[in-house]
Design an enzyme around this catalytic site. Structure first.
Site, short mmCIF file in Angstrom:
data_model
loop_
_atom_site.label_atom_id
_atom_site.label_comp_id
_atom_site.label_asym_id
_atom_site.label_seq_id
_atom_site.Cartn_x
_atom_site.Cartn_y
_atom_site.Cartn_z
N ARG A 141 -10.28 0.84 -8.57
CA ARG A 141 -11.67 0.99 -7.82
C ARG A 141 -12.57 1.59 -8.35
O ARG A 141 -13.93 1.19 -8.24
CB ARG A 141 -11.22 1.83 -6.44
CG ARG A 141 -12.17 1.76 -5.36
CD ARG A 141 -11.88 2.47 -4.27
NE ARG A 141 -11.62 4.00 -4.04
CZ ARG A 141 -11.32 4.80 -3.23
NH1 ARG A 141 -11.16 4.06 -1.89
NH2 ARG A 141 -11.11 5.95 -3.46
N ASP A 181 -6.21 3.20 -7.20
CA ASP A 181 -7.24 3.37 -6.08
C ASP A 181 -7.34 5.04 -6.31
O ASP A 181 -6.79 5.93 -7.08
CB ASP A 181 -6.39 3.21 -4.75
CG ASP A 181 -7.28 3.20 -3.72
OD1 ASP A 181 -8.65 3.38 -3.92
OD2 ASP A 181 -6.82 2.78 -2.59
N ASP A 187 -13.43 -0.48 0.19
CA ASP A 187 -13.12 -0.50 1.61
C ASP A 187 -14.11 -1.26 2.40
O ASP A 187 -14.92 -0.62 3.23
CB ASP A 187 -13.00 0.80 2.17
CG ASP A 187 -11.78 1.75 1.67
OD1 ASP A 187 -11.10 0.76 0.75
OD2 ASP A 187 -11.77 2.74 1.47
N GLU A 227 -11.75 8.07 -8.37
CA GLU A 227 -13.40 8.41 -8.51
C GLU A 227 -13.22 9.84 -9.28
O GLU A 227 -14.57 9.98 -10.08
CB GLU A 227 -14.18 8.45 -7.46
CG GLU A 227 -14.38 7.14 -6.63
CD GLU A 227 -13.14 6.67 -6.08
OE1 GLU A 227 -13.11 5.27 -6.23
OE2 GLU A 227 -12.50 7.44 -5.48
N HIS A 272 -6.63 -8.22 1.84
CA HIS A 272 -6.15 -6.87 2.20
C HIS A 272 -6.69 -6.30 3.64
O HIS A 272 -7.86 -6.60 3.65
CB HIS A 272 -6.62 -6.06 1.08
CG HIS A 272 -6.00 -4.54 1.15
ND1 HIS A 272 -4.60 -4.32 1.46
CD2 HIS A 272 -6.69 -3.21 0.97
CE1 HIS A 272 -4.75 -2.98 1.41
NE2 HIS A 272 -5.67 -2.45 1.14
N ASP A 313 0.89 -1.26 -0.04
CA ASP A 313 -0.07 0.24 -0.04
C ASP A 313 0.97 1.32 0.08
O ASP A 313 1.80 1.39 -0.33
CB ASP A 313 -1.12 0.08 1.19
CG ASP A 313 -2.37 0.67 0.80
OD1 ASP A 313 -2.30 1.75 0.60
OD2 ASP A 313 -3.57 0.22 1.37
#
EC number: 3.2.1.20
Length: 952
Positions: free
Chosen positions: A600, A518, A616, A521, A674, A404
């Site tokens: 994502r 990630d 998440d 959006e 994860h 990460d």
């Protein structure tokens, strides 16, 4: 094609009656038109996702100038026009809560609903359209090369600003099972989604559908030719086409609707006044909220098991409202109405037809189907390497190790810190030497806070002009993990080249194998930008869908910011897709092998370039269970490479939950454990020995099944199939399967029934008609290098008439059943796919009552590009019939030439064989169990050479 004329007014009733006596056919059209305005009601629905805003609320504002000006001279709805069944009322106040006076000013009906307020929301609308509400009129209808064209005109403005009073309708009969129509502004070019779609130049000669038009009010009615069933009927409510508000409503043939992702919901959406909002948002999966992706496509099941699909190619913020009549309303804040209807008639055909438009899924590398491990908090190469060593010592398969944010320098992309990760490149090379791969997180936001010349990705991006800009044409600055950040505009060709260069330069330092994109959006820790957002119509549109936060800027960047192709207002929902495309291409250029990207944020067509993880998720039994419909949903949307974080990401898991999640996760197409930053450890080796044994058993089973899983991905890539699929896709005529979303199928052959509740040692699942063999009766571990788990007594087969069955499910067991009529390839499991691919193979043959079965194996080197174009693959079919198993060599090359077939297990052999032959040579050491009806045949054959195995 038929045109329906408007019903007669009261003034002309007598004349119309005389005309009707002479023109019975016309009267039939009128009666049918009136009937279709109010769809029949269907009872029953599943729980509400999110209800529409109330049309009445205490303290609502008085009518404003816009309302008064827009409706000068409009007649009010009369009581008889308001006699509309409650479930068939279409909301006349989608934009805000209004009073009776405001409703009257809009020319609509006002009847308070009987149910009370539910928090801030309600069910059926209090203010609704009367059937006579003004809409568009159809004019100048004519045939075209592709279908039909017409003009739509409106004389009465609506209560939204900037109505477009003249529209152009184009109806294109593209294929026998695909109808396409668009509604546009003929005078001004409007934003259209820049998605590559098929181009067709002549109309289909024998379509499965008929198209009818209502003249006034305008509407399109699409029927299935076979039975006349109405699939789309847009006359049920007025058409709206204003600059920033487009609404198109349709009746639905049933309440069984799925799609419209991404949301935390059952597989079948509720039609009980459910609002589904599409505006990509960084938010942990929450019921009733807009989440990471937007897919404006739905699949509807019909009586008898037929299905159709509808796709609105529109990327603007939108609501989709489902109501019990049943009916659906699309409400978009911009763009055009670009509608595809897919006729099926089988559900799996609908999926394939949808993918014909948005693109078939990419073919992942073989290693990407192995087990992935990650957590936020692996703070050094030493810790990361120790995790890999611990997995190996505990005999857990592991193919891909991830990191990460921890690896970055100041959380900046394309950097690594020189403290804990000073030997980062060496660690990755060491993983490669052990047959493993490496991936790391890459966020789109680029740090902008350093001095000039201190951070090449920003400096170079600034020089090339690749960032999204604000109203002053300067890069818009938000805040993400590294602090102040700029956002690349992936619709800009210059940004694609810049991204390729940044990826390649970092790959030269650290030879990573895939990208985890990630926060795309895109996510922003402040609203809009550091300077706020302008006060304009894009930031404050007249209609705001039900987005979390109440504004389009919430948790993202300003809607009015500028991108190469358009404004962010139009392109926001495409941000993740465009980054996925850029990353896909960058990996191809940097590595020269098949790319592996997990994203994502998603939009329609995402599966063509990347996979998806569901964000998440909490470490909870509820989110374990909800992961099943989400995995199924994304497969229906053409994103088969999908999975949830095994054991959960937010909060601490428990041992039992992690075991059950690992068992289910072994059947996610994409499997990754994860964990969050401050949580307790959840690597498989972190638990008790019994728990480890259960997890090891699940992972071993997955690795044994990888040849079958890889073959399923090949079928998805070349034929638009699903990998994980809901039961209704295979058994659409069995209505009991329609709402099953706590089980899943792998392809046609494997049925998985996981335990999704705490403290359970048994599980109940639905088994469609047929014979279902327990896969645990097939010995697989002896093929590979991993220690076999202890055997347990099992019921060898379920002979189902279509029924619910309760199965034993102790903690070490996930129930997997092989469907009669199918053959699946297996391979000895190893600690990596590199090791597994060298192991011998087996066949599991599940016979029907008639003694037949079929199957397939697709094999290549697992990572090269263009293997189909170059013919660098092996494809073998298997067929069992009349006590004989043969293979058919469809295509054979050196790839797969050395695959050894070591065992064949035949399930459902009714009588004890006296002789078994392999290519005519007797097999003396076969075994047969009269109790389980299982015949085990040791062989020494090559998969890529013709063979014949028989018993008598």
């Amino acid at each position: 094609m038929r045109v329906r004329h408007p019903p007669c007014s009261r003034r002309l009733l007598a004349i119309c009656a005389l005309v009707s006596l002479a023109t019975a056919a016309l009267l039939g059209h009128i009666l049918l038109h009136d009937f279709l305005l109010v769809p029949r009601e269907l009872s029953g629905s599943s729980p509400v996702l999110e209800e529409t805003h109330p049309a009445h609320q205490q303290g609502a504002s008085r009518p404003g100038p816009r309302d008064a000006q827009a409706h000068l001279g409009r007649p009010r709805a009369v009581p008889t026009q308001c006699d509309v069944p409650p479930n068939s009322r279409f909301d006349c106040a989608p934009d805000k809560a209004i009073t009776r006076e405001q409703c009257d000013a809009r020319g609509c009906c006002y009847i308070p609903a009987k149910q009370g307020l539910r928090g801030a929301q309600m069910g059926q609308p209090w203010c609704f359209f009367p059937p006579s509400y003004p809409s568009y009129k159809l004019e100048n209808l004519s045939s075209s090369e592709m279908g039909y064209t017409a003009t739509l005109t409106r004389t009465t403005p609506t209560f939204f600003p900037k109505d477009i009073l003249t529209l152009r309708l184009d109806v294109m009969m593209e294929t026998e099972n695909r109808l396409h129509f668009t509604i546009k502004d003929p005078a001004n070019r409007r934003y259209e989604v820049p998605l590559e779609t098929p181009r067709v130049h002549s109309r289909a000669p024998s379509p499965l559908y008929s198209v009818e038009f209502s003249e006034e009010p305008f509407g399109v009615i699409v029927r299935r030719q076979l039975d006349g069933r109405v699939l789309l009927n847009t006359t049920v409510a007025p058409l709206f086409f204003a600059d920033q508000f487009l609404q198109l409503s349709t009746s639905l043939p049933s309440q069984y609707i799925t799609g419209l992702a991404e949301h935390l919901s059952p597989l079948m959406l509720s039609t009980s006044w459910t609002r589904v909002t599409l505006w990509n948002r960084d938010l942990a999966p929450t019921p009733g909220a807009n989440l990471y992706g937007s897919h404006p496509f739905y699949l509807a099941l019909e009586d008898g098991g037929s299905a159709h699909g509808v796709f609105l190619l529109n990327s603007n913020a939108m609501d989709v409202v489902l109501q019990p009549s049943p009916a659906l309303s699309w409400r978009s804040t911009g763009g055009i109405l670009d509608v595809y209807i897919f006729l099926g008639p089988e559900p799996k055909s609908v999926v394939r037809q949808y993918l014909d438009v948005v693109g078939y899924p990419f073919m992942p590398p073989y290693w990407g189907l192995g087990f992935h491990l990650c957590r936020w908090g692996y703070s050094s190469t030493a810790i990361t390497s120790q995790v890999v060593e611990n997995m190996t010592r505990a005999h857990f398969p592991l193919d891909v190790q991830w990191n990460d944010l921890d690896y970055m320098d100041a959380r900046r992309d394309f950097t690594f810190n020189k403290d804990g990760f000073r030997d980062f490149p060496a660690m990755v090379r060491e993983l490669h030497q052990g047959g493993r791969r490496y991936m790391m997180i890459v966020d789109p936001a680029i740090s902008s806070s350093g001095p000039a010349g201190s951070y090449r990705p920003y400096d170079e991006g600034l020089r090339r002009g690749v960032f999204i800009t604000n109203e002053t044409s300067q890069p818009l600055i938000g805040k993400v993990w590294p602090g102040s950040t700029a956002f690349p505009d992936f619709t800009n060709p210059a940004a694609l080249a810049w991204w390729e260069d940044m990826v390649a330069e970092f790959h030269d330092q650290v030879p990573f194998d895939g990208m985890w994109i990630d926060m795309n959006e895109p996510s922003n820790f402040i609203r809009g930008s550091e300077d706020g957002c302008p006060d304009n119509e894009l930031e404050n549109p007249p209609y705001v869908p039900g987005v979390v936060g109440g504004t389009l800027q919430a948790a993202t960047i300003c809607a009015s910011s500028h991108q190469f192709l358009s404004t962010h207002y139009n392109l926001h929902n495409l941000y993740g897709l465009t980054e996925a495309i850029a990353s896909h291409r960058a990996l191809v250029k940097a590595r020269g092998t098949r790319p592996f990207v997990i994203s994502r944020s998603t939009f329609a067509g995402h599966g063509r370039y990347a996979g998806h993880w569901t964000g998440d998720v909490w470490s909870s039994w509820e989110q374990l269970a909800s992961s099943v419909p989400e995995i199924l949903q994304f497969n229906l949307l053409g994103v088969p490479l999908v999975g949830a974080d095994v054991c959960g990401f937010l909060g601490n898991t428990s041992e039992e939950l992690c075991v059950r999640w690992t068992q289910l996760g072994a059947f996610y197409p994409f499997m990754r454990n994860h964990n969050g930053l401050l949580n307790l450890p959840q690597e498989p080796y972190s638990f008790s020995e019994p728990a480890q044994q259960a997890m090891r058993k699940a992972l071993t089973l997955r690795y044994a099944l990888l040849p079958h899983l890889y073959t399923l991905f090949h079928q998805a890539h070349v034929a638009g199939e699903t990998v994980a699929r809901p039961l209704f896709l295979e058994f659409p005529k069995d209505s009991s399967t329609w709402t099953v979303d706590h089980q899943l199928l792998w392809g046609e052959a494997l049925l998985i029934t996981p335990v999704l509740q705490a403290g359970k040692a048994e599980v109940t699942g639905y088994f469609p008609l047929g014979i279902w063999y327990d896969l645990q009766t097939v010995p697989i571990e002896a093929l590979g290098s991993l220690p076999p788990p202890p055997a347990a007594p099992r019921e060898p087969a379920i002979h189902s008439e279509g029924q619910w069955v309760t199965l034993p499910a102790p903690l070490d067991t996930i129930n997997v059943h092989l469907r009669a009529g199918y053959i699946i390839p297996l391979q000895g499991p190893g600690l990596t796919t590199t090791e597994s691919r060298q192991q011998p193979m087996a066949l599991a043959v599940a016979l029907t009552k008639g003694g037949e079965a079929r199957g397939e194996l697709f094999w290549d080197d697992g990572e090269s590009l263009e293997v189909l174009e170059r013919g660098a693959y092996t494809q073998v079919l298997f067929l069992a019939r009349n006590n004989t198993i043969v293979n058919e060599l469809v295509h054979v090359t050196s790839e797969g030439a050395g695959l050894q077939l070591q065992k064949v297990t035949v399930l459902g052999v009714a009588t004890t064989p006296q002789q078994v032959l392999s290519n005519g040579v007797p097999v003396s050491n076969f075994t047969y169990s009269p109790d389980t009806k299982v015949l085990d045949i040791p062989v020494s054959l090559l998969m890529a050479e013709q063979f014949l195995i028989s018993w008598s």
